[in-house]
Write an enzyme that holds these catalytic residues in place. Structure first.
Site, PDB file in Angstrom:
ATOM      1  N   HIS A 147      12.305  15.301 -19.938  1.00 31.82           N
ATOM      2  CA  HIS A 147      13.542  14.836 -20.548  1.00 31.82           C
ATOM      3  C   HIS A 147      13.281  13.561 -21.336  1.00 31.82           C
ATOM      4  CE1 HIS A 147      16.772  17.469 -19.345  1.00 31.82           C
ATOM      5  NE2 HIS A 147      16.180  17.635 -18.184  1.00 31.82           N
ATOM      6  N   LYS A 574      29.711  12.995 -17.194  1.00 28.19           N
ATOM      7  CA  LYS A 574      30.156  12.580 -18.527  1.00 28.19           C
ATOM      8  C   LYS A 574      31.566  13.091 -18.793  1.00 28.19           C
ATOM      9  CE  LYS A 574      27.893  14.198 -22.137  1.00 28.19           C
ATOM     10  NZ  LYS A 574      28.814  14.828 -23.106  1.00 28.19           N
TER      11      LYS A 574
END
Length: 917
Positions: A147, A574
């Site tokens: 990532h 989120k």
């Protein structure tokens, strides 16, 4: 007082940090200048004064000093503080291992250790046979992913390991001369670091990410996993089935990464095989040196003699050394397998004329012959060392090393299916169909043995690439064994048709064989990934309707009877904030548990898509496992290890084994200790109230505040992170400036860089205030305190909030706020953040009774105390360079040194915080 709580226990850490700091200081003086070193010291002292608020003018003096630095000097100073922080981390890792060794010598039982776990199991009258029975059907797997927060270069990590080894040598009794030699070697390694480029000149490729991940297998997993199994068997007293296995996404994770293809998947599997086989070959070589026994001095089994007779080693010197001759045969056959499977060449050439091994089972069979012969001739002491470790490694890692998952977004699968149907003249607008008609269409095709593809037709690049990767996966599964590829993960799973589309792609490419409902089998299960709040709420409904379709449950049963369900922590956070994310995950697990009970004997394996930050599900894995709802583990547990967390957990071999031990202990305790009941209904009701209030506060700031996205972008190094060469994956799923389009990883990473850490705590204070403000405050506070004492889920969540709050620094964050163009708006938004931080801080104190953050975790508090003097200056320097980059002096072009300095500071802060992505 416990060993780790004493001042004396931490003195070696302080001494190591001072030693490495002094050496780095000398290296800076020698390679740069005394003046540069003095600038570094001055910035460090002003940063400490700024943190302690001991000098009211520290901030202004620091601003003036930083503004006066040339670009070159600023970059040099950033490198110095980055390496100070880096070296402090090495010392801390070494100290962690040293404390553990001392604790074991003193008989101290650490929470989460196998000794502690088996003590709990024994007290609960859980027999050893029950433990081995669970492990015989268990699957526990950390899954390494690549990532865009993975910041360390392999060269830097290799140097770190060498420094750690040198520090370890200093723990023993050394003569004055040996100590001086050791320090000289340390200085050599620190000099190497200083003269090595800290950041990459170009963006990482998938091939680079594959190689970076393999270093952790070479240094930690391959040697340490067998040791962990040996420790486990010492408690069980019998052989333990290979339940702990490694997983990998690198090379197969296509979601949002156009650089992953059939070629990268093939490369990943080939390099993994090569890594495993080279490890086995080296162990065989070492065994050949150790097993020098003469047939004239010890008994040898007939089976062993058959191997020796078939050996290509005909040396007269080894005529009476059957073990060496047998090992020469095994080595030659394994080297042949390496050449056949990967095209690789063994480090030491083998003798020719032998047939390569076709599978790890064949290799194991020959190694078992060696083992049985030794055991029959009083050679247990010889077996228990290297041979036992090799046998276990082959059992666990096979010829594939780690199970590689495929992952793609559901909309990509849908696009390919739509193109196949359109080209075949079966459905002109598949995407426009209702969900009901999609299911009917897909089921009919899954029950039809014919192929969808039209011979000679031209297909898009997307369709060609997607079909090719599945075809390649089918071939690789045959080549490297059934454990090589087992899971196809569907990102953004929202409907049952998302799962059926994947099955149809598998059927089209030979991964799924036969027709659904009539004995179909698959080598790779379709694994849904539920990510957003809405997806999590629908998870059990989607899975229930999926299993109800004809042939689906039979397909899963034929593949082993265990269905993976992946839960995403990042996007749900989120979407709704930290408390709501965790609560909805908890609710989804409970609902899935009920579904699988109805679908017995089908078993559930939850796959936790955790990141490094608390906002992305990060935190201690042992506590996280114990905090799972009762009945949701049952020996089945997978989780992702992402970004710089991989290095912080697994770069040091001993600490890597400890992290694996914590995972195993957590699974054993969650699965075997007397069944915990679900929490009282009142706890669940309060959690729902807190979730709603927390989500309202979070979304009010993040999604409903005008100009928030601009303020966030300008007050953090988000854009600079996107340009940093720390991953092959783009920072956003699609072009655009919306929060929804931004990947959750750079979202969390950016907030960590500016020391706000907003995704990890925002909204909790507002939630608690809303709950206790409803009246009967004292009773409501007492209820929250009871939840903290009695409910592992609530306690673990608050512990993680406590940790992330301790890493925030709103005074430093205020300096980032000055980068916002619209200062009035920036001040207003930042005021809301500060107020919520204060509310959350008060709420944690109110519930836990702890007046300061990390009061219950003094070791981490001490760790941060040692790290902040090196991290804080990097933040101050980062702000200064961001200002230069974004508002350059008129007529003066922005130098590459500024960009490089910013990237170095991002690297340094991430490495210092250790779980920021």
């Amino acid at each position: 007082m416990a060993l780790h709580d004493t001042v004396a226990a931490n003195r070696p850490l302080i001494e190591d940090i001072r030693l490495l700091g002094r050496i780095l200081g000398d290296v800076v003086r020698e390679n740069e200048s005394e003046q540069t070193f003095q600038v570094v010291e001055q910035i460090r002292q002003l940063s400490v004064a700024f943190r302690l608020r001991s000098n009211t003018r520290a901030g202004k003096n620091l601003d003036a000093l930083l503004a006066g630095l040339s670009d070159d000097t600023a970059v040099t100073v950033i490198r110095a503080f980055s390496y100070f922080s880096f070296l402090a981390n090495i010392a801390e890792d070494r100290h962690t291992a040293r404390r553990r060794e001392a604790a074991q010598l003193e008989g101290v039982v650490e929470p989460g250790s196998l000794r502690s776990t088996f003590s709990h199991l024994l007290a609960a009258k859980v027999g050893r046979s029950k433990v081995t029975g669970l492990l015989s059907r268990a699957w526990v797997s950390p899954v390494l992913t690549a990532h865009p927060t993975e910041v360390q270069r392999r060269s830097i990590l290799d140097a770190a390991r060498a420094i750690a080894e040198l520090l370890a040598h200093r723990s023993g009794a050394l003569s004055e001369a040996a100590r001086a030699t050791n320090e000289a070697a340390l200085k050599g390694r620190v000099t190497q670091l200083w003269q090595t480029r800290m950041i990459r000149m170009s963006r990482l490729t998938v091939a680079d990410e594959i190689e970076n991940a393999l270093t952790f297998y070479q240094t930690t997993f391959l040697p340490q996993v067998p040791r962990l199994y040996a420790e486990l068997e010492a408690f069980t007293g019998e052989h333990v089935a290979p339940f702990l296995r490694l997983g990998n996404w690198i090379g197969g994770d296509r979601d949002g990464n156009p650089n992953v293809s059939a070629e990268t998947l093939e490369r990943a599997m080939s390099r993994q095989c090569e890594t495993a086989l080279n490890h086995y070959l080296e162990e065989l070589h070492q065994l050949g040196a150790e097993l020098s026994m003469s047939s004239g001095l010890t008994r040898v089994s007939d089976d062993l003699m058959e191997l020796a007779i078939a050996s290509p080693d005909h040396s007269e010197h080894r005529r009476d050394e059957p073990y060496r001759k047998a090992l020469a045969l095994i080595y030659a056959r394994l080297a042949g397998a390496l050449r056949a499977l990967t095209g690789g060449t063994p480090l030491r050439p083998e003798r020719s004329g032998t047939e390569p091994y076709r599978s790890p089972d064949e290799l194991l069979a020959d190694l078992r012959v060696v083992e049985r012969s030794l055991l029959a001739a009083n050679g247990k002491a010889l077996v228990d060392g290297r041979l036992a470790g090799l046998l276990r490694a082959v059992e666990v890692f096979g010829f594939h090393l780690a199970t590689v998952d495929l992952r793609q977004s559901s909309d990509k699968h849908e696009a390919v299916i739509a193109e196949l149907l359109r080209t075949a003249g079966l459905e002109a607008d598949y995407s426009g169909l209702t969900e009901r008609r999609k299911r009917a269409t897909l089921l009919a095709l899954l029950q039809d043995p014919r192929s969808l593809r039209v011979r000679g037709a031209s297909y898009s690049e997307l369709a060609t690439r997607e079909l090719l990767i599945f075809e390649t996966a089918a071939q690789l599964s045959t080549r490297y064994g059934p454990q090589a590829l087992k899971h196809c993960i569907i990102s953004h799973t929202e409907t049952v048709s998302d799962l059926l589309e994947l099955l149809l792609l598998q059927k089209e490419t030979g991964v799924l064989r036969g027709v659904l409902g009539n004995g179909a089998t698959t080598s790779m299960l379709a694994v849904p990934l539920f990510e957003t709040i809405g997806d999590l709420r629908r998870a059990s409904k989607v899975m229930g309707e999926y299993f109800a379709l004809p042939g689906v449950q039979a397909l899963v049963q034929a593949a082993g009877g265990v269905q993976d369900v992946m839960l995403g922590y990042s996007d749900s956070n989120k979407d709704g904030g930290v408390f709501t994310s965790n609560w909805e995950l908890y609710r989804a697990e409970v609902a899935l548990r009920a579904l699988f009970l109805e679908r017995a004997p089908l078993q559930m394996r939850l796959f936790h898509g955790r990141g490094g930050t608390v906002g992305r599900g990060g935190g201690p894995s042992y506590e996280a496992i114990l905090a799972q709802p009762p009945g949701t583990v049952n020996g089945q547990f997978r989780l992702t290890e992402q970004g710089e967390v991989i290095a912080s957990r697994y770069a040091h071999p001993e600490n890597g084994r400890r992290n694996l031990e914590l995972m195993v202990s957590g699974v054993l305790e969650a699965s075997l200790l007397p069944r915990r009941e679900d929490p009282p209904p009142v706890f669940l009701d309060v959690a729902e109230v807190l979730s709603r209030a927390g989500m309202k506060a979070y979304r009010s700031l993040v999604y409903e505040t005008p100009g928030f996205i601009d303020t966030f972008t300008e007050a953090t190094p988000l854009l600079e992170i996107a340009a940093l060469n720390i991953g092959s994956r783009p920072a956003s799923r699609k072009a655009g400036g919306a929060i929804e389009d931004l990947r959750a990883i750079p979202w969390s990473f950016s907030w960590a860089q500016c020391r706000v850490g907003l995704p990890g705590w925002f909204g909790f204070g507002a939630a608690v205030n809303a709950f206790i403000g409803r009246g009967r405050r004292a009773q409501r506070v007492e209820l929250l305190q009871r939840m903290w004492r009695e409910w592992p889920f609530f306690r673990a969540l608050l512990s993680n909030l406590d940790m992330v709050m301790a890493k925030t620094d709103l005074a430093i964050a205020e300096r980032y706020r000055t980068l916002v163009k619209n200062q009035k708006r920036g001040r207003a938004i930042f005021k809301r953040i500060k107020n919520e931080w204060a509310s959350t801080d008060e709420a944690l104190t109110l519930i836990t009774g702890e007046p300061t953050r990390l009061a219950s975790n003094p070791q981490l508090a001490l760790s941060l105390k040692h790290r902040f003097p090196y991290i804080d200056p990097l933040n101050h320097l980062q702000v200064e360079l961001l200002r230069r980059l974004r508002a350059p002096t008129k007529g003066k072009p922005v130098s590459d040194r500024i960009r490089r300095g910013i990237h170095m500071s991002i690297n340094g802060v991430a490495a210092g915080l250790r779980n920021s992505g």
